[in-house]
Design an enzyme around this catalytic site. Sequence first.
Site, PDB file in Angstrom:
ATOM      1  N   LYS A   1     -13.037 -18.062  -7.624  1.00  0.00           N
ATOM      2  CA  LYS A   1     -12.718 -19.183  -8.469  1.00  0.00           C
ATOM      3  C   LYS A   1     -11.395 -19.371  -8.594  1.00  0.00           C
ATOM      4  O   LYS A   1     -10.464 -18.932  -8.982  1.00  0.00           O
ATOM      5  CB  LYS A   1     -13.098 -18.724  -9.747  1.00  0.00           C
TER       6      LYS A   1
ATOM      7  N   GLU B   1      -3.995  -7.996 -11.560  1.00  0.00           N
ATOM      8  CA  GLU B   1      -2.717  -8.115 -11.434  1.00  0.00           C
ATOM      9  C   GLU B   1      -2.305  -9.177 -12.238  1.00  0.00           C
ATOM     10  O   GLU B   1      -2.594 -10.391 -12.199  1.00  0.00           O
ATOM     11  CB  GLU B   1      -2.588  -8.955  -9.970  1.00  0.00           C
TER      12      GLU B   1
ATOM     13  N   GLU C   1       7.378 -13.574 -21.373  1.00  0.00           N
ATOM     14  CA  GLU C   1       7.426 -14.118 -19.930  1.00  0.00           C
ATOM     15  C   GLU C   1       7.645 -15.572 -20.041  1.00  0.00           C
ATOM     16  O   GLU C   1       6.732 -16.475 -20.392  1.00  0.00           O
ATOM     17  CB  GLU C   1       6.318 -13.480 -19.097  1.00  0.00           C
TER      18      GLU C   1
HETATM   19  P1  NAD Z   1      -4.263 -17.510 -16.609  1.00  0.00           P
HETATM   20  O1  NAD Z   1      -4.705 -15.798 -17.112  1.00  0.00           O
HETATM   21  O2  NAD Z   1      -4.493 -18.520 -17.582  1.00  0.00           O
HETATM   22  O3  NAD Z   1      -5.646 -17.764 -15.632  1.00  0.00           O
HETATM   23  C1  NAD Z   1      -5.900 -17.058 -14.235  1.00  0.00           C
HETATM   24  C2  NAD Z   1      -7.243 -17.413 -13.898  1.00  0.00           C
HETATM   25  O4  NAD Z   1      -8.194 -17.012 -14.710  1.00  0.00           O
HETATM   26  C3  NAD Z   1      -7.510 -19.005 -13.937  1.00  0.00           C
HETATM   27  O5  NAD Z   1      -8.277 -18.953 -12.657  1.00  0.00           O
HETATM   28  C4  NAD Z   1      -8.407 -19.130 -14.983  1.00  0.00           C
HETATM   29  O6  NAD Z   1      -9.328 -20.284 -14.978  1.00  0.00           O
HETATM   30  C5  NAD Z   1      -9.084 -17.835 -15.245  1.00  0.00           C
HETATM   31  N1  NAD Z   1      -9.575 -17.496 -16.456  1.00  0.00           N
HETATM   32  C6  NAD Z   1      -9.140 -17.975 -17.774  1.00  0.00           C
HETATM   33  N2  NAD Z   1      -9.589 -17.499 -18.655  1.00  0.00           N
HETATM   34  C7  NAD Z   1     -10.658 -16.587 -18.185  1.00  0.00           C
HETATM   35  C8  NAD Z   1     -11.778 -15.723 -18.926  1.00  0.00           C
HETATM   36  N3  NAD Z   1     -11.733 -15.843 -20.019  1.00  0.00           N
HETATM   37  N4  NAD Z   1     -12.184 -15.192 -18.035  1.00  0.00           N
HETATM   38  C9  NAD Z   1     -12.331 -15.247 -16.572  1.00  0.00           C
HETATM   39  N5  NAD Z   1     -11.235 -15.988 -16.021  1.00  0.00           N
HETATM   40  C10 NAD Z   1     -10.372 -16.615 -16.707  1.00  0.00           C
HETATM   41  O7  NAD Z   1      -2.819 -17.138 -15.689  1.00  0.00           O
HETATM   42  P2  NAD Z   1      -2.452 -18.417 -15.250  1.00  0.00           P
HETATM   43  O8  NAD Z   1      -1.601 -19.176 -16.145  1.00  0.00           O
HETATM   44  O9  NAD Z   1      -3.116 -19.233 -14.094  1.00  0.00           O
HETATM   45  O10 NAD Z   1      -1.240 -17.547 -14.165  1.00  0.00           O
HETATM   46  C11 NAD Z   1      -0.135 -17.249 -14.620  1.00  0.00           C
HETATM   47  C12 NAD Z   1       0.027 -15.903 -14.934  1.00  0.00           C
HETATM   48  O11 NAD Z   1      -0.332 -15.081 -13.905  1.00  0.00           O
HETATM   49  C13 NAD Z   1       1.288 -15.417 -15.292  1.00  0.00           C
HETATM   50  O12 NAD Z   1       1.481 -14.366 -16.585  1.00  0.00           O
HETATM   51  C14 NAD Z   1       1.776 -14.582 -14.116  1.00  0.00           C
HETATM   52  O13 NAD Z   1       2.596 -13.423 -14.156  1.00  0.00           O
HETATM   53  C15 NAD Z   1       0.651 -14.000 -13.843  1.00  0.00           C
HETATM   54  N6  NAD Z   1       0.476 -13.814 -12.252  1.00  0.00           N
HETATM   55  C16 NAD Z   1       0.522 -12.483 -12.037  1.00  0.00           C
HETATM   56  C17 NAD Z   1       0.507 -12.004 -10.544  1.00  0.00           C
HETATM   57  C18 NAD Z   1       0.399 -10.637  -9.716  1.00  0.00           C
HETATM   58  O14 NAD Z   1       0.094 -10.581  -8.875  1.00  0.00           O
HETATM   59  N7  NAD Z   1       0.637  -9.665 -10.879  1.00  0.00           N
HETATM   60  C19 NAD Z   1       0.619 -13.145  -9.579  1.00  0.00           C
HETATM   61  C20 NAD Z   1       0.637 -14.359  -9.946  1.00  0.00           C
HETATM   62  C21 NAD Z   1       0.486 -14.584 -11.398  1.00  0.00           C
END
Ligand code: NAD
Length: 478
Positions: free
Chosen positions: A171, A244, A375
Amino acid sequence: MDFFSDYTLTIGGKARATERSLAVSNPATGQPFAAAPAASAHDVDDAVAAAQAAFPAWKAMPVEQRRNCINAAANAIKAHADELARLFTLEQGRPLEAAHQEILFGSFWLKSVARMELPVEVVDETPTRRVEVHHEPLGVVCAIVPWNFPFLLATWKIGPALLAGNTMVMKPSPFTPLVALKVAELWREILPPGVFNVLSGGDELGPIMTAHPGFAKISFTGSTATGKRVMESAARDLKSLTLELGGNDVAIIMPDVDIDQVASEIFHGAFYNSAQVCVATKRLYIHDDIYDALRDRLHALAQEAKVDDGMKPGTQYGPVQNEPLYRRLLSLIEEARAEGLTLLTGRETPQNGGYFVPFTLVDNPPEHARVVAEEAFGPVLPLLRFTDVDDVIRRANDSNYGLAGAVWSKDVDNALAIAKRLETGTVWINQNLQNLPHIPFAGQKESGLGVENGVEGLKSFTQIKTIFIPKVQEAASR
Ligand code: NAD
């Protein structure tokens, strides 16, 4: 194949249209430009069923054949890098050349993972028996990826999961579904049906997927808050889990650095991809002796940085990717201004309804300020003075996050001593943002659970089977 229209889900190797759709906006204009399918719970059931049906044959296939399939998939990406990069820039915002780099790097990543080995390990060998550890695939993997590196971070999951013999339902983020949908379309003729399925959808789709009992593992990249919800959901039927998550990463700049040499690299480490990088420098600690000089240098770089529509030639940095993030960053800047903090602003940005945030350095705010404690995940960077190494390490570690960090010094031994004391999964010395397929990547504290990449990452898509084998003579003499 048309990369710029007709977006469909891929389930069991076939296109599926949906009743509902999801508007996808161009962050450089704030305007919707495409409609992605919005998958239903029924589509999730079908995708999981297709992946389960494909699993036995994919698992039984000799690993060399799986390698060939992954290599062919990587080649198809490379062959269509131009179209995919343009689509990437339209939905993600990053300048075209950098978008192109991510597509090619993702292709390289898949090929590199395809070469990895996961041999049977012999952990005990005596005259009477041999004990072997086999690494078996888990089943169907649920992969959930964010919008900041929508293709590369997907390849971190696709490559090892498929090589190990799992099948997958992936997804993408609702903000950047298009490249993933077109990649899956491209691979319909390359991978056996059901091995790789892609579902796009709105906020409701993630929880439906993580709760689905047909998944053996969830591999999630995103924010810490969402990661915790994913873990709760996975606990219900004890799915295997890799998380992650977010980071509030530090760079510590020691007084012996050559400012002219390192300033642009430090700037790059903080602002690449308009600072939407999980491992970007988000708190920059600069030794008091060089603070003013480096601050002024970084400010000059911010004033030179050309932030504009990623499709325009000469653009170095794009908009931030989505409206909620844009609004949050503006509020972060407003709050800092209202608190009387000193803001050093970069070059002017377009005023056209796109999500452009002026690059902003915050001059030595207190540790408790929101710009330091949170962050930011966008181009708002606090610069913080320090004089004492113990003090700066204490301040660096005073965070629930523990993703990555960097130390800059001519004295590499001293930098290494500092690196060892940082509570993060990765530390770079005199460099930053480096990740490679054979190097494990893991977050400490609330930055993650488990590991991606390297042999450890590959193993995380497997389960162990230990087999005790008697030696022939002993078995015969019984
Ligand atoms: P997010 O947590 O909002 O969304 C990530 C994904 O999860 C999206 O596909 C979203 O649709 C999905 N999602 C949302 N709610 C969900 C739920 N309840 N259950 C399952 N899936 C759900 O994050 P974002 O805004 O897309 O990304 C930014 C964040 O990701 C930042 O905090 C960044 O640091 C982190 N990030 C971490 C890494 C790593 O490798 N550690 C890499 C890139 C980004």
